[in-house]
Design a protein around this motif. Structure first.
Motif, PDB file in Angstrom:
ATOM      1  N   ARG A  91      -3.478  -5.577  -6.400  1.00 15.49           N
ATOM      2  CA  ARG A  91      -2.504  -6.578  -5.972  1.00 15.49           C
ATOM      3  C   ARG A  91      -2.291  -6.438  -4.474  1.00 15.49           C
ATOM      4  NH1 ARG A  91      -0.073 -10.335  -8.887  1.00 15.49           N
ATOM      5  NH2 ARG A  91       1.974  -9.912  -7.988  1.00 15.49           N
ATOM      6  N   LEU A  92      -2.141  -7.573  -3.809  1.00 11.87           N
ATOM      7  CA  LEU A  92      -1.719  -7.538  -2.411  1.00 11.87           C
ATOM      8  C   LEU A  92      -0.230  -7.276  -2.371  1.00 11.87           C
ATOM      9  CD1 LEU A  92      -3.427 -10.672  -0.847  1.00 11.87           C
ATOM     10  CD2 LEU A  92      -3.857  -8.263  -0.312  1.00 11.87           C
ATOM     11  N   LEU A  93       0.207  -6.408  -1.473  1.00 10.16           N
ATOM     12  CA  LEU A  93       1.642  -6.179  -1.332  1.00 10.16           C
ATOM     13  C   LEU A  93       2.205  -7.210  -0.361  1.00 10.16           C
ATOM     14  CD1 LEU A  93       1.915  -2.288  -0.978  1.00 10.16           C
ATOM     15  CD2 LEU A  93       1.637  -3.682  -3.034  1.00 10.16           C
ATOM     16  N   GLN A 100       9.615  -2.037   3.108  1.00  4.92           N
ATOM     17  CA  GLN A 100      10.499  -1.106   2.381  1.00  4.92           C
ATOM     18  C   GLN A 100       9.975   0.327   2.468  1.00  4.92           C
ATOM     19  OE1 GLN A 100      13.323  -2.721   1.456  1.00  4.92           O
ATOM     20  NE2 GLN A 100      12.042  -4.350   2.304  1.00  4.92           N
ATOM     21  N   PHE A 101       8.661   0.473   2.632  1.00  6.54           N
ATOM     22  CA  PHE A 101       8.047   1.806   2.673  1.00  6.54           C
ATOM     23  C   PHE A 101       7.135   1.918   3.892  1.00  6.54           C
ATOM     24  CE2 PHE A 101       9.333   1.477  -1.736  1.00  6.54           C
ATOM     25  CZ  PHE A 101       9.738   2.768  -2.045  1.00  6.54           C
ATOM     26  N   ARG A 102       7.634   1.528   5.035  1.00  7.69           N
ATOM     27  CA  ARG A 102       6.834   1.516   6.271  1.00  7.69           C
ATOM     28  C   ARG A 102       6.228   2.900   6.539  1.00  7.69           C
ATOM     29  NH1 ARG A 102       4.417  -2.075   8.873  1.00  7.69           N
ATOM     30  NH2 ARG A 102       6.186  -3.486   8.894  1.00  7.69           N
ATOM     31  N   ALA A 103       4.891   2.943   6.707  1.00  6.44           N
ATOM     32  CA  ALA A 103       4.158   4.200   6.952  1.00  6.44           C
ATOM     33  C   ALA A 103       4.325   5.197   5.804  1.00  6.44           C
ATOM     34  CB  ALA A 103       4.546   4.841   8.279  1.00  6.44           C
ATOM     35  N   PHE A 139      -3.164   4.014   5.894  1.00  4.80           N
ATOM     36  CA  PHE A 139      -1.818   3.491   5.688  1.00  4.80           C
ATOM     37  C   PHE A 139      -1.924   1.998   5.371  1.00  4.80           C
ATOM     38  CE2 PHE A 139      -0.593   7.103   8.483  1.00  4.80           C
ATOM     39  CZ  PHE A 139       0.349   7.687   7.640  1.00  4.80           C
ATOM     40  N   VAL A 140      -1.006   1.531   4.575  1.00  5.58           N
ATOM     41  CA  VAL A 140      -0.994   0.108   4.231  1.00  5.58           C
ATOM     42  C   VAL A 140      -0.089  -0.624   5.219  1.00  5.58           C
ATOM     43  CG1 VAL A 140      -0.237  -1.563   2.482  1.00  5.58           C
ATOM     44  CG2 VAL A 140      -1.518   0.492   1.813  1.00  5.58           C
ATOM     45  N   ASP A 141      -0.640  -1.675   5.819  1.00  2.46           N
ATOM     46  CA  ASP A 141       0.203  -2.572   6.617  1.00  2.46           C
ATOM     47  C   ASP A 141       0.131  -3.964   5.994  1.00  2.46           C
ATOM     48  OD1 ASP A 141      -2.174  -3.662   7.459  1.00  2.46           O
ATOM     49  OD2 ASP A 141      -2.027  -2.938   9.525  1.00  2.46           O
ATOM     50  N   GLY A 147      -4.652  -0.990   7.641  1.00  2.00           N
ATOM     51  CA  GLY A 147      -3.767  -0.062   8.363  1.00  2.00           C
ATOM     52  C   GLY A 147      -4.493   1.146   8.930  1.00  2.00           C
ATOM     53  N   ALA A 148      -3.768   1.961   9.674  1.00  2.00           N
ATOM     54  CA  ALA A 148      -4.338   3.109  10.382  1.00  2.00           C
ATOM     55  C   ALA A 148      -5.061   4.054   9.415  1.00  2.00           C
ATOM     56  CB  ALA A 148      -3.237   3.859  11.125  1.00  2.00           C
TER      57      ALA A 148
END
Ligand code: GRF
Length: 209
Positions: A91-93, A100-103, A139-141, A147-148
């Protein structure tokens, strides 16, 4: 003790690798607080139940993304999750979820990003004729597979390979890479320099809300 939340949709071999690492003491001071699947019939969910873990289905079918994401985030917060690990979560977030859960959200992808993002990455690399492939924990962005980068592992693409043999070789490395990445993030001994995750001194405690 840090609480991990695992999100999956299928087989769950990366989840099992993480659970095995924790059991073996290879991820110290962490526990799996909850395993969540958007597919109630995901084999990984059943495996989690068999292992006595808190395993919940939050079906996504026919539900608007915003509503489903709200339910998943609520379950993660209920279980006091510090770090979210996507392990074959199909699923795409939404941007709201990421905020809500940055980094504090990791994903594993079966290619050397930025090559071959999206679905069937192993097949994409094989069909393209790449001589080297591998996997990436990042990481998810807000963007897909973007992400990184925390850890990458390479594998050769052999002339004798077909897609399943290549995928299996990549999967072995995935299981190693995810544990390494979780440890880097939980230890907090890195700095984010632009997109670069650079190992160094522990900076401010990253996993606090
Ligand atoms: C893995 O190849 C992972 O890289 C990708 O989805 C697959 C999940 O496999 N994101 P499993 O469910 O962990 O066995």
């Amino acid at each position: 003790m840090k609480n991990l939340g695992i999100l999956l949709s299928g087989r769950g071999s990366n989840f099992v690798a993480i659970a095995d690492s924790i059991a073996a003491g290879a991820i110290p001071n962490a526990r799996i607080a909850v395993v969540i699947s958007n597919r109630p019939d995901a084999p990984g969910l059943e495996t989690a139940r068999q292992r006595g873990l808190n395993a919940i289905a939050i079906p996504s079918k026919g539900k608007p993304r915003a509503e489903h994401d709200r339910e998943v985030v609520a379950a993660l917060l209920d279980n006091k999750v510090d770090l979210v690990c996507l392990a074959g979560y199909m699923r795409l977030l939404s941007p709201w979820f990421v905020q809500q859960f940055r980094a504090r959200i990791l994903n594993i992808h079966p290619s050397l990003l930025p090559s071959f993002p999206g679905l069937e990455a192993q097949q994409q690399a094989f069909a393209y004729g790449a001589k080297v492939s591998g996997c990436t924990v990042h990481f998810v962005d807000e963007e897909l597979d973007h992400g990184a980068i925390i850890v990458q592992k390479t594998v050769p693409v052999l002339d004798s390979d077909d897609e399943p043999t290549l995928a299996a070789r990549i999967l072995q490395q995935e299981h190693i890479a995810y544990t390494e990445a979780i440890n880097i993030v939980l230890e907090g001994k890195f700095n984010l320099v632009g997109r670069r995750v650079v190992k160094g001194q522990r900076s401010e405690v990253r996993l606090q809300k």
